[in-house]
Design a protein around this motif. Structure first.
Motif, PDB file in Angstrom:
ATOM      1  N   GLY A   3      10.302   4.271  41.931  1.00 12.07           N
ATOM      2  CA  GLY A   3      10.913   3.352  42.879  1.00 12.07           C
ATOM      3  C   GLY A   3      11.884   2.361  42.271  1.00 12.07           C
ATOM      4  O   GLY A   3      12.360   1.461  42.973  1.00 12.07           O
ATOM      5  N   GLN A   4      12.173   2.553  41.007  1.00 13.22           N
ATOM      6  CA  GLN A   4      13.064   1.615  40.322  1.00 13.22           C
ATOM      7  C   GLN A   4      14.372   2.282  39.923  1.00 13.22           C
ATOM      8  O   GLN A   4      14.484   3.514  39.914  1.00 13.22           O
ATOM      9  N   GLY A   5      15.336   1.452  39.586  1.00 16.93           N
ATOM     10  CA  GLY A   5      16.587   1.975  39.060  1.00 16.93           C
ATOM     11  C   GLY A   5      16.430   2.371  37.611  1.00 16.93           C
ATOM     12  O   GLY A   5      15.331   2.370  37.049  1.00 16.93           O
ATOM     13  N   LEU A   6      17.521   2.705  36.996  1.00 20.60           N
ATOM     14  CA  LEU A   6      17.533   3.149  35.610  1.00 20.60           C
ATOM     15  C   LEU A   6      17.731   1.959  34.677  1.00 20.60           C
ATOM     16  O   LEU A   6      18.632   1.148  34.878  1.00 20.60           O
ATOM     17  N   PHE A  50      15.486   9.725  30.928  1.00 21.75           N
ATOM     18  CA  PHE A  50      16.700  10.509  31.096  1.00 21.75           C
ATOM     19  C   PHE A  50      17.632  10.301  29.915  1.00 21.75           C
ATOM     20  O   PHE A  50      17.917   9.166  29.531  1.00 21.75           O
ATOM     21  N   PHE A  66      22.299  -0.466  36.755  1.00 16.16           N
ATOM     22  CA  PHE A  66      21.975   0.328  37.936  1.00 16.16           C
ATOM     23  C   PHE A  66      21.210  -0.495  38.952  1.00 16.16           C
ATOM     24  O   PHE A  66      20.393  -1.351  38.595  1.00 16.16           O
ATOM     25  N   GLY A  67      21.446  -0.192  40.226  1.00 19.32           N
ATOM     26  CA  GLY A  67      20.616  -0.714  41.286  1.00 19.32           C
ATOM     27  C   GLY A  67      19.357   0.124  41.436  1.00 19.32           C
ATOM     28  O   GLY A  67      19.201   1.155  40.767  1.00 19.32           O
ATOM     29  N   SER A  68      18.465  -0.316  42.314  1.00 23.03           N
ATOM     30  CA  SER A  68      17.194   0.391  42.531  1.00 23.03           C
ATOM     31  C   SER A  68      17.340   1.597  43.441  1.00 23.03           C
ATOM     32  O   SER A  68      16.415   2.392  43.568  1.00 23.03           O
ATOM     33  N   GLY A  69      18.492   1.708  44.080  1.00 21.27           N
ATOM     34  CA  GLY A  69      18.756   2.896  44.877  1.00 21.27           C
ATOM     35  C   GLY A  69      18.363   2.779  46.336  1.00 21.27           C
ATOM     36  O   GLY A  69      17.596   1.897  46.743  1.00 21.27           O
ATOM     37  N   LEU A  91      22.066   6.125  43.979  1.00 16.60           N
ATOM     38  CA  LEU A  91      22.094   5.036  43.011  1.00 16.60           C
ATOM     39  C   LEU A  91      23.512   4.509  42.847  1.00 16.60           C
ATOM     40  O   LEU A  91      24.475   5.277  42.824  1.00 16.60           O
ATOM     41  N   TYR A 141      17.873   6.459  29.194  1.00 19.22           N
ATOM     42  CA  TYR A 141      17.443   5.558  30.258  1.00 19.22           C
ATOM     43  C   TYR A 141      15.992   5.849  30.606  1.00 19.22           C
ATOM     44  O   TYR A 141      15.508   6.977  30.464  1.00 19.22           O
ATOM     45  N   ARG A 175      16.738   5.342  49.151  1.00 22.63           N
ATOM     46  CA  ARG A 175      16.129   6.657  49.373  1.00 22.63           C
ATOM     47  C   ARG A 175      16.442   7.109  50.788  1.00 22.63           C
ATOM     48  O   ARG A 175      16.000   6.494  51.759  1.00 22.63           O
ATOM     49  N   GLN A 193      13.167   5.313  33.875  1.00 13.67           N
ATOM     50  CA  GLN A 193      13.058   5.040  35.305  1.00 13.67           C
ATOM     51  C   GLN A 193      11.594   5.025  35.711  1.00 13.67           C
ATOM     52  O   GLN A 193      10.918   6.040  35.615  1.00 13.67           O
ATOM     53  N   ARG A 245      16.769  -0.114  51.294  1.00 17.48           N
ATOM     54  CA  ARG A 245      15.986   0.540  50.244  1.00 17.48           C
ATOM     55  C   ARG A 245      15.559   1.935  50.695  1.00 17.48           C
ATOM     56  O   ARG A 245      15.476   2.860  49.900  1.00 17.48           O
ATOM     57  N   TYR A 246      15.264   2.051  51.978  1.00 15.79           N
ATOM     58  CA  TYR A 246      14.853   3.329  52.549  1.00 15.79           C
ATOM     59  C   TYR A 246      15.598   3.546  53.866  1.00 15.79           C
ATOM     60  O   TYR A 246      15.815   2.608  54.624  1.00 15.79           O
TER      61      TYR A 246
END
Lengths: 114, 117
Positions: A41-44, A90, B108-111, B91, A36, B113, A38, B9-10
């Motif tokens: 600030g982005q996802g995988l 990763f 996956f999403g952007s997560g 995530l 993967y 933080r 990354q 997001r945060y």
């Protein structure tokens, strides 16, 4: 316990140069293998995966990886790196017969010099 | 939706505060995973759902962490009495297949933080 090792925490290459990122795993059987990428600030994003068959797999963005059972390795390669490839990479494994949860390596940060 | 959406997001939380993190998987995706990614580390598995059933929660670090997916779509990860060591990116990933190891893979999403101060 199963584990994934990425020996290189940080790698710097010049734009246009070739790239190889190392990944070793510890597991009794052949797991499912993933790479993967990354960006900050982005996802995988999935680059490529290996489940079975041909041990050389092609992915997106010109990346490829080779599964070597004898070395328990799944190294990622790219013949010519572009500045936009700078990111964190990763390696991950998923155990067959399991829920499919991924075990990730610590990651390798790639910096590309102009 | 087109992708896996996570909100907020945060999030900044004071130590001891409870937080709830939301994951909207891709419509129709059967499996859903939560991962915790500490700074400079790879993501670590927290928990897994197949539809509404939580089939694996072996990665949840303590009983302060709780996840649910009551209708088999949206999932919420709740952290009670947050501690500084909970600071990380959380995530979410979903897959059309039961395990994500088939041709469909994971998205996956952007997560989110989370910073605990």
């Amino acid at each position: 316990a199963q584990s994934v090792t990425q020996p290189d925490i940080h790698i710097t290459v010049s734009e246009g140069a070739s790239l190889e990122l190392r990944c070793n795993y510890s597991y009794g059987a052949t797991p499912y293998l993933f790479w993967y990428v990354q960006s900050p600030g982005q996802g995988l994003q999935l680059l490529l995966k290996y489940f079975s068959g041909d041990t050389l797999v092609q992915g997106i963005k010109g990346f490829e990886a080779e599964f070597k059972r004898s070395q328990s390795s799944f190294n990622l390669r790219k013949p010519s790196v572009h500045w936009s490839d700078a990111a964190e990479y990763f390696c991950a494994v998923a155990l067959s017969g399991n829920t499919g949860k991924l075990i990730f390596g610590q990651g390798t940060t790639l910096q590309v010099k102009p | 939706g087109a992708g896996v959406s996570q909100s907020p997001r945060y999030k900044v939380a004071k130590r001891g505060q409870d937080v709830a993190l939301r994951c909207d998987p891709i419509s129709g995706h059967v499996s859903l995973f939560w991962y915790q990614q500490a700074l400079g580390q790879g993501p670590e598995f927290l928990t897994y759902f197949q539809n509404e059933a939580q089939l694996d929660k072996s990665g949840l670090p303590s009983d302060r962490f709780f996840a649910e997916r009551p209708e088999g779509s949206v999932s919420t990860l709740k952290i009670q009495r947050t501690q500084q060591e909970d600071s990380a990116v959380y995530l979410c990933a979903s897959s059309l297949s039961k395990t994500g190891t088939g041709d469909y893979g994971y998205t996956f999403g952007s997560g989110t933080r989370l910073t605990v101060v």
